[in-house]
Design an enzyme around this catalytic site. Structure first.
Site, PDB file in Angstrom:
ATOM      1  CE  LYS A  11     -32.828 -82.281  -3.077  1.00 56.63           C
ATOM      2  NZ  LYS A  11     -32.373 -81.313  -4.118  1.00 56.63           N
ATOM      3  CE1 TYR A  51     -36.329 -77.665  -3.506  1.00 54.68           C
ATOM      4  CE2 TYR A  51     -37.618 -79.625  -3.979  1.00 54.68           C
ATOM      5  CZ  TYR A  51     -36.470 -79.035  -3.493  1.00 54.68           C
ATOM      6  OH  TYR A  51     -35.451 -79.803  -2.990  1.00 54.68           O
ATOM      7  CG  ASN A 114     -28.943 -81.718  -5.522  1.00 54.63           C
ATOM      8  OD1 ASN A 114     -29.977 -82.202  -5.079  1.00 54.63           O
ATOM      9  ND2 ASN A 114     -28.727 -80.422  -5.595  1.00 54.63           N
ATOM     10  CG  HIS A 117     -34.003 -79.408   0.880  1.00 51.50           C
ATOM     11  ND1 HIS A 117     -33.990 -78.273   0.103  1.00 51.50           N
ATOM     12  CD2 HIS A 117     -34.536 -79.034   2.078  1.00 51.50           C
ATOM     13  CE1 HIS A 117     -34.516 -77.271   0.793  1.00 51.50           C
ATOM     14  NE2 HIS A 117     -34.860 -77.704   2.002  1.00 51.50           N
ATOM     15  CD  GLU A 128     -37.024 -75.557   3.549  1.00 46.23           C
ATOM     16  OE1 GLU A 128     -36.790 -74.905   2.526  1.00 46.23           O
ATOM     17  OE2 GLU A 128     -36.170 -76.288   4.097  1.00 46.23           O
TER      18      GLU A 128
HETATM   19  N1  UDP Z   1     -31.690 -77.425  -9.214  1.00 49.31           N
HETATM   20  C1  UDP Z   1     -31.660 -77.919 -10.496  1.00 49.31           C
HETATM   21  N2  UDP Z   1     -30.959 -77.219 -11.453  1.00 49.31           N
HETATM   22  C2  UDP Z   1     -30.312 -76.061 -11.183  1.00 49.31           C
HETATM   23  C3  UDP Z   1     -30.347 -75.564  -9.863  1.00 49.31           C
HETATM   24  C4  UDP Z   1     -31.045 -76.271  -8.894  1.00 49.31           C
HETATM   25  O1  UDP Z   1     -32.224 -78.962 -10.771  1.00 49.31           O
HETATM   26  O2  UDP Z   1     -29.701 -75.470 -12.093  1.00 49.31           O
HETATM   27  C5  UDP Z   1     -32.431 -78.171  -8.180  1.00 49.31           C
HETATM   28  C6  UDP Z   1     -31.477 -78.974  -7.289  1.00 49.31           C
HETATM   29  O3  UDP Z   1     -32.102 -80.214  -6.950  1.00 49.31           O
HETATM   30  C7  UDP Z   1     -31.380 -78.081  -6.059  1.00 49.31           C
HETATM   31  C8  UDP Z   1     -32.798 -77.499  -5.989  1.00 49.31           C
HETATM   32  O4  UDP Z   1     -33.154 -77.285  -7.346  1.00 49.31           O
HETATM   33  O5  UDP Z   1     -31.003 -78.802  -4.914  1.00 49.31           O
HETATM   34  C9  UDP Z   1     -32.916 -76.217  -5.210  1.00 49.31           C
HETATM   35  O6  UDP Z   1     -31.971 -75.288  -5.706  1.00 49.31           O
HETATM   36  P1  UDP Z   1     -31.122 -74.364  -4.729  1.00 49.31           P
HETATM   37  O7  UDP Z   1     -30.435 -73.337  -5.590  1.00 49.31           O
HETATM   38  O8  UDP Z   1     -32.006 -73.880  -3.634  1.00 49.31           O
HETATM   39  O9  UDP Z   1     -29.973 -75.339  -4.204  1.00 49.31           O
HETATM   40  P2  UDP Z   1     -29.713 -76.052  -2.794  1.00 49.31           P
HETATM   41  O10 UDP Z   1     -30.149 -75.104  -1.721  1.00 49.31           O
HETATM   42  O11 UDP Z   1     -30.506 -77.336  -2.786  1.00 49.31           O
HETATM   43  O12 UDP Z   1     -28.233 -76.316  -2.785  1.00 49.31           O
END
Ligand code: UDP
Length: 141
Positions: A11, A51, A114, A117, A128
């Site tokens: 990211k 997303y 974070n 992805h 994807e």
């Molecule tokens: N995200 C966020 N706030 C939250 C939860 C998720 O900004 O409370 C963002 C974060 O960048 C995350 C992405 O949305 O990686 C997708 O969320 P997901 O729950 O799918 O998490 P991941 O699979 O990336 O661990």
């Protein structure tokens, strides 16, 4: 064990920190092969589409803003149980909860910025990967 493919995105926060190589090393050390890769600056509609499952979530607009804030590095990883292996390397979504030694524990700043992805299931991985790479540009080896 099944050989799988998964989509990984480094990211904008991690690209800005100049840690693409360090993250690639973790993929390679764990036995995953990078079989396609490109750097791209996502447009707003690219990020919204990618997303789309999160469209109704309160963090959606901020997530799109963050994902379009700078270039990302997108790659297809291949290997045994690639989807789970990559998710294990990444660590929990919230870096404060991510296990020591995971990519997010080491490189992520917050639950939104974070670092990485990774596809979460076989079906999502297929969709994807197709968002970014035509089959012709994937070099299984
Ligand atoms: N995200 C966020 N706030 C939250 C939860 C998720 O900004 O409370 C963002 C974060 O960048 C995350 C992405 O949305 O990686 C997708 O969320 P997901 O729950 O799918 O998490 P991941 O699979 O990336 O661990």
């Amino acid at each position: 064990m099944a050989i799988e493919r998964t989509l990984s995105i480094i990211k904008p926060d991690a690209v800005a920190k100049n840690v693409i190589g360090q993250i690639y090393s973790r993929f390679e050390s764990s036995g995953l092969k990078i079989i396609a890769a490109r750097m791209i600056h996502l447009s707003q509609s690219d990020a919204e589409q990618f997303y789309a499952v999160h469209r109704e979530r309160p963090f959606f607009n901020d997530l799109v803003k963050f994902m379009t804030s700078g270039p990302v590095m997108v790659q297809v990883l291949e290997g045994e149980e690639a989807i789970k292996k990559n998710r294990d390397l990444m660590g929990a979504t919230d870096p404060r909860k991510a296990e020591t030694g995971t990519i997010r524990a080491d490189f992520a700043d917050s639950i939104d910025a974070n670092a990485v992805h990774g596809s979460d299931a076989l079906e999502t991985a297929i969709v994807e990967i197709a968002c970014f790479f035509p089959t012709l540009n994937i070099y299984s080896r």
